[in-house]
Structure formats: C-alpha cells, structure tokens
Design a protein around this motif. Structure first.
Motif, short mmCIF file in Angstrom:
data_model
loop_
_atom_site.label_atom_id
_atom_site.label_comp_id
_atom_site.label_asym_id
_atom_site.label_seq_id
_atom_site.Cartn_x
_atom_site.Cartn_y
_atom_site.Cartn_z
N GLN B 220 0.83 -1.22 0.00
CA GLN B 220 0.00 0.00 0.00
C GLN B 220 0.86 1.26 0.00
N GLY B 221 2.16 1.08 -0.18
CA GLY B 221 3.03 2.24 -0.37
C GLY B 221 3.64 2.81 0.90
N ASP B 222 3.44 2.15 2.03
CA ASP B 222 3.97 2.68 3.29
C ASP B 222 5.50 2.72 3.25
N HIS B 223 6.06 3.90 3.51
CA HIS B 223 7.49 4.09 3.36
C HIS B 223 8.29 3.29 4.38
N VAL B 224 7.81 3.29 5.63
CA VAL B 224 8.51 2.56 6.69
C VAL B 224 8.57 1.07 6.34
N ALA B 225 7.44 0.51 5.90
CA ALA B 225 7.39 -0.92 5.56
C ALA B 225 8.32 -1.23 4.39
N LYS B 226 8.32 -0.33 3.39
CA LYS B 226 9.21 -0.56 2.23
C LYS B 226 10.67 -0.53 2.66
N GLN B 227 11.00 0.38 3.58
CA GLN B 227 12.38 0.45 4.08
C GLN B 227 12.77 -0.84 4.81
N ILE B 228 11.82 -1.39 5.58
CA ILE B 228 12.10 -2.63 6.31
C ILE B 228 12.40 -3.76 5.32
N LEU B 229 11.62 -3.84 4.26
CA LEU B 229 11.85 -4.92 3.27
C LEU B 229 13.15 -4.68 2.51
N TYR B 230 13.45 -3.41 2.22
CA TYR B 230 14.71 -3.10 1.55
C TYR B 230 15.89 -3.54 2.41
N LYS B 231 15.81 -3.22 3.70
CA LYS B 231 16.86 -3.58 4.65
C LYS B 231 17.01 -5.10 4.73
N ALA B 232 15.88 -5.82 4.70
CA ALA B 232 15.93 -7.29 4.74
C ALA B 232 16.66 -7.81 3.50
N GLY B 233 16.35 -7.25 2.33
CA GLY B 233 17.03 -7.65 1.10
C GLY B 233 18.53 -7.39 1.18
N GLN B 234 18.88 -6.24 1.73
CA GLN B 234 20.31 -5.92 1.92
C GLN B 234 20.99 -6.95 2.81
N GLU B 235 20.31 -7.29 3.91
CA GLU B 235 20.89 -8.27 4.83
C GLU B 235 21.07 -9.63 4.17
N MET B 236 20.07 -10.04 3.39
CA MET B 236 20.18 -11.31 2.67
C MET B 236 21.42 -11.27 1.77
N ALA B 237 21.54 -10.17 1.01
CA ALA B 237 22.66 -10.04 0.08
C ALA B 237 23.99 -10.05 0.81
N MET B 238 24.07 -9.37 1.94
CA MET B 238 25.33 -9.31 2.69
C MET B 238 25.71 -10.68 3.23
N SER B 239 24.71 -11.48 3.62
CA SER B 239 24.99 -12.83 4.10
C SER B 239 25.48 -13.71 2.95
#
Lengths: 325, 325
Positions: B220-239
């Motif tokens: 639904q476009g919530d910025h905070v939620a999108k940031q959380i998912l972006y951060k999760a993707g970053q963490e996956m990539a870093m691992s």
C-alpha cells in the motif's frame, strides 16, 4: 523534621531516613520491588522488611517521619501508584504524607535536586524521561530488551555478541571481544555461546553483564568495541533529543534543560558524554549534561523534602554525600 | 527403483516416496523433528508415524526403497547425523542406503537439482549455507533470533514492532503498520503490545508472523514498511556475499554460482530479488539467483536419487511438480 526516601528497583530497593540538613539517620537495603515482575505479595514482604529495619535502627526518628517519597521501578500507572501508596501507608507513622512515583523521577532529582529536567537512565535496560513546569511529563523508550533499550548495558552487550558472531561468520572485523568473552565463559569456540545466550530467563542480564568487556576492549583500543560505545552514545543522544522535542514541542525557545545521565553505564561516562554533547549541540538544543553526585535514593529524599516544603541547599548535598559514602 | 526423501523442520516434517522419473507414490506430513529442541524420544515418535504412514499407503513400493535421504533441521553435527541415521534405519527396509544431513542441503538441491551452490533460507529464522566441489561446506548466520537472523521473518516482524514504538515515542516516521498490528491484536494503544511481545516462549514466532503486515503495508506504499523490506534484502545479500567470499576465498575466479532463495519469505520474492542482485553485482560476484520451482522435500528426493547414481532430468522436475501440486 524527618523524611523517608525509597528507591525501588528491579534488583534491589534502598531506603534512607534523613533530616532536612541531609543528615542520614538510618539506611536499609532489601530485594527487588517491581510489582509487574514480582506480584504484590512479594513486594509487600520486601517493603515490610525495609521499613521494619529502618524503624528498628532509629525508632524515635521513624515515629516522627512526616513526609515519604518512593520512586518505584514499574510505578508508572496511576492504579499502581495508588495501590503502592496504600501498601506503604500501612507501615508508616499515622499522618505521614505518602507519594509514590516512577523511579525515573528520583533519578532525575538526584541530578537536578528537585527541579524539572530530563533524565536518561542506562543500566541493564534504559529509559529517557522528562518533566517540565506544571508537572507535564513524557518518556521515550524503556520498552525492554527485545525492543532494543537504546544505549543500555543490554544493547552494548548484545552488540558485542553480534560482533563476535560476525567475525566468526567472516562478515565483521576482527575484535579482541571474542577472546575476552570466550575466556570469561571458558569456551573454546564461538558457537558455544549459543546455549548461554538462549537461556531465556537470564538472557537479558547475561548480555547486559557483558558490557564490561566492551569497556575493557575499548580501553585497549579495540576498534569494534569503540564503535559499539560510540553507537550507544549516539542512541542515548537520539533518545534525549526525541524526548526534548516531544516535551517542549510547543515551546521551542525553552531555557537550558538539565539532562541527568544516571545508571551504572555512566560509571564510564567519558565514552558517552562527548558524543551526546556533539549530537545535542548539532541540533542547537540548549541542554546541560549532569552526572549526579548523589545516588538515586537521594532524589527520593529530595522529593520527600520538597513535599514538606523544604528547599534543597548545597549543604544538603554536602552532608548527604558524606553520610551516604 | 524407489527412493524416500524427508524434509524435517522445526514446525513440520514431510516425507515423499518417489521413483527415478519423479513420480510420487506416497506422501506424509507429521510434526516437528528437531532433536535439539524436542529431544530424541519425541523425534522418534514422529519419525515412526511418518514412515508407518508411507508404508501403509504403498507397502509394495516401500519394501523396495533402496535409497533414503533426510534433511533435518538441527542435523548439523556428525554425532547427530549418526544418531538420526540409526533411528531411521530401524524403520526402513533392510539394505537401504541411509543418509542424514542438514536441511539446508535439500533446500539447496531443490533449486540446483543436486549441484553445488549457495542457499539462503528465510523463514521464521534464516541461514546461509553453501557447498562447493569436493563437498566443501560453510555457513553464515543461522544463530537464532536474539542474534538477528538477517533477512528472516523474525527480523522483518521485529523491525515492524520497533518502528511502531519509534513512531509512538516520536523518534520514527508515521506508518500504517501501527494500525494494522494494533487492529490484529484488538489493541487500542501501542504499549499494549508489550505483554504480547514478551511472552518469551512465543516471542520468536509471534514477531515472525507479523512480517505479513509489513508486506501488506509496503504494497500500500507505506514508506517505513518498504524500508524494512529493503533492509531485509540488503541483509540477505550481505549474508550471501559473506558466504561466497568465505567458501571461494582461494578461488576468486570461480564459475557462476547458483544462489537458491528458499523459505516462506520468498513467496514475496519481488521485494528482495532486485536488491540482492544489485548488491551482488556491485561486488562483481558471478551468481545466478534461483527461486526453486520444487519444494524442499524434492531436494531430499534428489539427494536420495543421486546417492543411487541417478541423474536428475527436466522430466523429473516436470512430473514431481505435477504430482506434488
């Protein structure tokens, strides 16, 4: 005149009987008295023990106590305050004025000597709390270890363990925290820490207790440890900043706000004060950092004296410090 | 020829009896079988139930099973593997080859069809695991929720709750996560979440389950939620990045490495794949992301077939998919 102040915590509870000159007549320490984690029955037992001890040490003074203040960990809701007041009243002299409040209040007063202001407490956990004129109050954080407790001993110890596993996984920098903490637990390898950390009843305390190795490693120049302490200072500052903006949102040109830094983590305040100052100055927040000379229970005594209409003087601090040390 | 593959997890355990064409003859699901959290007695009860059910469905095929592979959650140490092997052998036809391994192995094979490579699993928790030629293996993360489980459902749900408290404290941005999650628990105010979060036996599962509201809010476009998912993707990539650097440290010019993304969080893979690709490309790591078409238990069947010397073909995938759906 005699007053009684109590500092009730999650690990221990201290009571001090004092006069308006700051002369301490008796003092007692009992167990924890947080009703949220212990239930009222256990809290009542400890409180009875505490007040019995003070009465037995100085029966004449105790009988003349006219003002009482207890700052209680977990004493946040009005309902709890009323219930705790009733409990104390049973064991206090008739006619004694009784006030129960959050233990952040006496931590604040131990630094401001009864004036409004902001306190950031960092022990095992952390909370930021503030009072302005007309007793307007607000808080930031203090939601417990699972939500981070910014700048707390838990958060410092937690980051230390994360850093150890990151080094082990090849994601993080090398750090002497690994050997410090493995040696402490007599462990040969990093995954051996897992059952220790996941002992859920103790996880919070164990991780918080590891903060001392972070100070030790930082003092020896370890970069990872220094970064952890820097981050803790940043978090403290961000909490203080958020609290001030919230408390004074309708009053941007407020006077200089005293900011008391209380709790065990500030035994090593030098690691944090410059970071906090830098961040608060950056935002042009007019603040004055205070590392209290008096213990939190002195804040309770001060609150009890204020309730009785007594002004706190420098000679109070001087004599309280001498008697309590 | 008939083989039996098992995917043993912390919440359920699946077994599939299959032939070398990928035709599924019987299938059974029982409870969790992680010996670390349950103990061997309960694990044996579940395993017996599972194998009894498969045998009763197709007794003739079961009697002819010659190769068996079980990927078991918590099946990491050699000692556990031996003990579990002995346990399975009791209930399997005589002479059947038995192999027990970590459940990351079959998750990997469900995407690589039995070839070496890297797998990042994000469910309630997360782990990154890799195998290269000569069966050289390594892992990154998977140390449980208190140490973060990068990119996991827990870490996403945890950040959501932190964001809610940050908004409440006036530190964080406004987010619709607050109303989503308060409504879900029928709560009127944010501090009401505290007793729910600190129900320590369930904290991990409860926080992980809240990840679905983060996807909903992000959609639904919530910025905070999108940031959380972006951060999760970053963490996956870093691992994944850390794992590849560790696994191929002496082989910088390796061939393209298949990277399998497995686990429930990747039902919403579109939020993560572009972030992971961007980060891995930045480091010039030659990788190919794979979202497996087959479930993890297919990886176990593939491992059992390989053990019996069978090559996996496209027709295997096709028929397994049809039968298992």
């Amino acid at each position: 005149m005699f007053v009684l102040g109590i500092d009730g915590g999650g690990t221990k509870t201290i009571g001090v009987l004092c006069d308006h000159h700051g002369r301490v007549y008796s003092r007692a320490v009992v167990g924890p008295t947080n009703p949220n984690s212990l239930g009222y029955d256990r809290v009542e037992t400890e409180i009875q023990k505490l007040l019995d001890s003070i009465r037995e040490q100085t029966p004449d003074c105790f009988a003349k106590v006219t003002s009482f203040f207890a700052g209680m960990s977990g004493g946040d809701r009005e309902e709890d305050k009323r219930r705790m007041s009733g409990l104390f009243q049973q064991y206090l002299p008739k006619g004694c004025q009784v006030q129960v409040d959050h233990d952040a209040v006496n931590a604040l007063y131990s630094g401001t000597l009864g004036k409004p202001g902001v306190v950031h407490i960092s022990g095992t956990g952390s909370i930021t709390f503030g009072i302005r004129a007309q007793n307007i109050r607000t808080r930031v954080g203090g939601w417990g270890f699972l939500l981070g407790d910014p700048g707390s001993g838990y958060s410092i110890g937690h980051r230390a363990v994360k850093a150890i596993f990151d080094e082990f996984d090849g994601i993080g920098e090398k750090t002497i925290l690994t050997s410090f903490i493995l040696n402490h637990f007599h462990l040969g390898h990093v995954p051996g820490l897992i059952p220790i950390i996941y002992d859920m009843k103790k996880a919070r305390e164990i991780l918080a207790s590891l903060s001392r190795f972070v100070f030790l490693a930082a003092e020896q120049g370890d970069h990872v440890a220094k970064q952890i302490l820097y981050k803790a200072g940043q978090e403290m500052a961000m909490s203080i900043r958020a609290l001030i903006l919230k408390l004074h949102q309708d009053e941007p040109n407020h006077e200089t706000i005293p900011v008391v830094l209380a709790g065990g983590i500030f035994h090593k305040a030098d690691w944090f004060v410059p970071v906090i100052e830098e961040i608060l100055q950056f935002d042009h927040l007019q603040t004055k950092l205070i590392l209290p000379e008096l213990p939190p229970v002195a804040g309770s005594v001060i609150a009890a004296l204020q309730q009785a209409g007594v002004n706190i003087t420098d000679s109070f601090i001087h004599s309280f410090k001498q008697e309590a040390s």
